[in-house]
Design a protein around this motif. Sequence first.
Motif, PDB file in Angstrom:
ATOM      1  N   ASP A  27      -5.689 -64.096  55.424  1.00 22.19           N
ATOM      2  CA  ASP A  27      -4.900 -64.609  56.540  1.00 22.19           C
ATOM      3  C   ASP A  27      -5.760 -65.498  57.434  1.00 22.19           C
ATOM      4  N   ALA A  28      -5.138 -66.120  58.405  1.00 22.68           N
ATOM      5  CA  ALA A  28      -5.821 -67.108  59.237  1.00 22.68           C
ATOM      6  C   ALA A  28      -6.988 -66.500  60.000  1.00 22.68           C
ATOM      7  N   GLU A  29      -6.819 -65.301  60.556  1.00 18.34           N
ATOM      8  CA  GLU A  29      -7.891 -64.682  61.326  1.00 18.34           C
ATOM      9  C   GLU A  29      -9.071 -64.303  60.435  1.00 18.34           C
ATOM     10  N   THR A  30      -8.770 -63.767  59.243  1.00 27.55           N
ATOM     11  CA  THR A  30      -9.845 -63.420  58.305  1.00 27.55           C
ATOM     12  C   THR A  30     -10.630 -64.668  57.919  1.00 27.55           C
ATOM     13  N   TYR A  31      -9.912 -65.770  57.662  1.00 30.21           N
ATOM     14  CA  TYR A  31     -10.621 -67.009  57.305  1.00 30.21           C
ATOM     15  C   TYR A  31     -11.475 -67.488  58.466  1.00 30.21           C
ATOM     16  N   ARG A  32     -10.959 -67.403  59.701  1.00 28.55           N
ATOM     17  CA  ARG A  32     -11.758 -67.851  60.848  1.00 28.55           C
ATOM     18  C   ARG A  32     -13.050 -67.054  60.970  1.00 28.55           C
ATOM     19  N   ARG A  33     -12.974 -65.726  60.706  1.00 33.19           N
ATOM     20  CA  ARG A  33     -14.198 -64.899  60.752  1.00 33.19           C
ATOM     21  C   ARG A  33     -15.183 -65.340  59.678  1.00 33.19           C
ATOM     22  N   MET A  34     -14.681 -65.607  58.473  1.00 30.49           N
ATOM     23  CA  MET A  34     -15.561 -66.069  57.395  1.00 30.49           C
ATOM     24  C   MET A  34     -16.189 -67.406  57.740  1.00 30.49           C
ATOM     25  N   ARG A  35     -15.392 -68.302  58.323  1.00 32.01           N
ATOM     26  CA  ARG A  35     -15.929 -69.619  58.662  1.00 32.01           C
ATOM     27  C   ARG A  35     -16.988 -69.501  59.759  1.00 32.01           C
ATOM     28  N   ARG A  36     -16.751 -68.638  60.740  1.00 31.21           N
ATOM     29  CA  ARG A  36     -17.764 -68.439  61.783  1.00 31.21           C
ATOM     30  C   ARG A  36     -19.051 -67.894  61.184  1.00 31.21           C
ATOM     31  N   ALA A  37     -18.910 -66.947  60.241  1.00 32.31           N
ATOM     32  CA  ALA A  37     -20.098 -66.395  59.583  1.00 32.31           C
ATOM     33  C   ALA A  37     -20.826 -67.470  58.792  1.00 32.31           C
ATOM     34  N   ALA A  38     -20.060 -68.330  58.107  1.00 29.69           N
ATOM     35  CA  ALA A  38     -20.681 -69.425  57.344  1.00 29.69           C
ATOM     36  C   ALA A  38     -21.381 -70.397  58.283  1.00 29.69           C
ATOM     37  N   LEU A  39     -20.750 -70.734  59.402  1.00 31.88           N
ATOM     38  CA  LEU A  39     -21.368 -71.638  60.373  1.00 31.88           C
ATOM     39  C   LEU A  39     -22.650 -71.040  60.941  1.00 31.88           C
ATOM     40  N   ASP A  40     -22.635 -69.736  61.218  1.00 31.92           N
ATOM     41  CA  ASP A  40     -23.844 -69.080  61.734  1.00 31.92           C
ATOM     42  C   ASP A  40     -24.959 -69.113  60.696  1.00 31.92           C
ATOM     43  N   ALA A  41     -24.617 -68.799  59.435  1.00 32.29           N
ATOM     44  CA  ALA A  41     -25.626 -68.834  58.366  1.00 32.29           C
ATOM     45  C   ALA A  41     -26.128 -70.258  58.165  1.00 32.29           C
ATOM     46  N   GLY A  42     -25.230 -71.235  58.262  1.00 32.80           N
ATOM     47  CA  GLY A  42     -25.641 -72.627  58.137  1.00 32.80           C
ATOM     48  C   GLY A  42     -26.547 -73.065  59.269  1.00 32.80           C
ATOM     49  N   SER A  43     -26.291 -72.558  60.472  1.00 32.04           N
ATOM     50  CA  SER A  43     -27.153 -72.880  61.605  1.00 32.04           C
ATOM     51  C   SER A  43     -28.558 -72.321  61.399  1.00 32.04           C
ATOM     52  N   ARG A  44     -28.648 -71.117  60.854  1.00 31.37           N
ATOM     53  CA  ARG A  44     -29.957 -70.538  60.533  1.00 31.37           C
ATOM     54  C   ARG A  44     -30.666 -71.389  59.479  1.00 31.37           C
ATOM     55  N   ALA A  45     -29.910 -71.829  58.482  1.00 28.85           N
ATOM     56  CA  ALA A  45     -30.500 -72.654  57.423  1.00 28.85           C
ATOM     57  C   ALA A  45     -31.010 -73.975  57.980  1.00 28.85           C
ATOM     58  N   ALA A  46     -30.299 -74.525  58.983  1.00 25.88           N
ATOM     59  CA  ALA A  46     -30.713 -75.791  59.583  1.00 25.88           C
ATOM     60  C   ALA A  46     -31.986 -75.644  60.397  1.00 25.88           C
TER      61      ALA A  46
END
Length: 357
Positions: free
Chosen positions: A326-345
């Motif tokens: 659902d939309a909320e679950t996807y938003r949580r996954m995207r936030r987690a991906a953005l956080d992991a991507g920020s660490r990678a950067a």
Amino acid sequence: SLRRTTHPAPMTQPHAPHTAPAAAGRLCYISRRYRDRRTAGNKAKSDYEDILAAAGAVNLGLPRSYGGGALHTFARNLAGVALAIWRMRRGDTLVLQYPVKKYFALLCRAARRKGVRTVALVHDLGAWRRSKLTPAQESRRLGLADIVAATNPAMARLLGEQGVRSRIISLGLHDYLSDAQPPAELPEGVRITDVAYAGSLNTRKNSFLKHLAALEGVNVVLYGRADAADAPGLRTEGFVEPDAFIAGARAAWGLVWDGDSLDGCTGAWGDYLRVNTPHKSAFYLRAGLPLIVWSRSALAPIVRECGLGIVVDSLRRLPEAIAATDAETYRRMRRAALDAGSRAARGANLLAMLQKI
């Protein structure tokens, strides 16, 4: 900030890893000449050079460069290795980005003689990619280093089972340096069924894509080169500059899968995902894309633990898994991906590993 521009039986090692001197020394690495800037392997290694340099590490070799023919590249890299051996000091810690091909054993032995501790930072295991190198040969080679930094816990376990007696630690996720900023939300017009695959269409490596494109409920977006006649059902974006992909990928997910089957990752490339962390996973996370991974891959435990996406046994179940998000679950996954991507950067994954060392 950082800116870019079936396993064999355990074997006995010929020697125990040596203990580094107690005296504090420098953190060091050896830069090299790369054929180009775009190749994923070159990008990963040059990124790690930059992260090491930002952490205060000393380049013992020649300055990094690009281009040139094979002979010129060989000569320059050999000169860099010779210079590095001369510049080593007792108490140093030398990070070697593995595979180093011809010079790994030479560098480890020279370092041992000079009282320098060596770290093999593994990008790829040659025994899984080239028939010329056996697992036993690779274990002996890696055993020359004092510390082996595997790409993930699955690879660390494998190397221990194969007889590597050096201290083994693991990285987890790769870093990916870029100043590009991904959008916090899905770009307008992108559907949750849009799945990106980064890599040129190659029947030996990813022929599963043709079968995936035939499934309803999934729209495959290929970022890489492909002949339209050979890619029915695939939306092909062609080659896109990495920063442009990070800033505006036209997809909701990043797919990490190889082989010719939807029912599991098969063949040499697919089976390698059991122990490997592909650099493209960091590329997807930098773009804020949650991952889709095989349940038996080395990435699966990390994705589950960190909420970074979807884990499936078979891609035949992917439409169902996406529909159940659902939309909320996807938003949580995207936030987690953005956080992991920020660490990678920021190079945070390699820096955390250096703290372990």
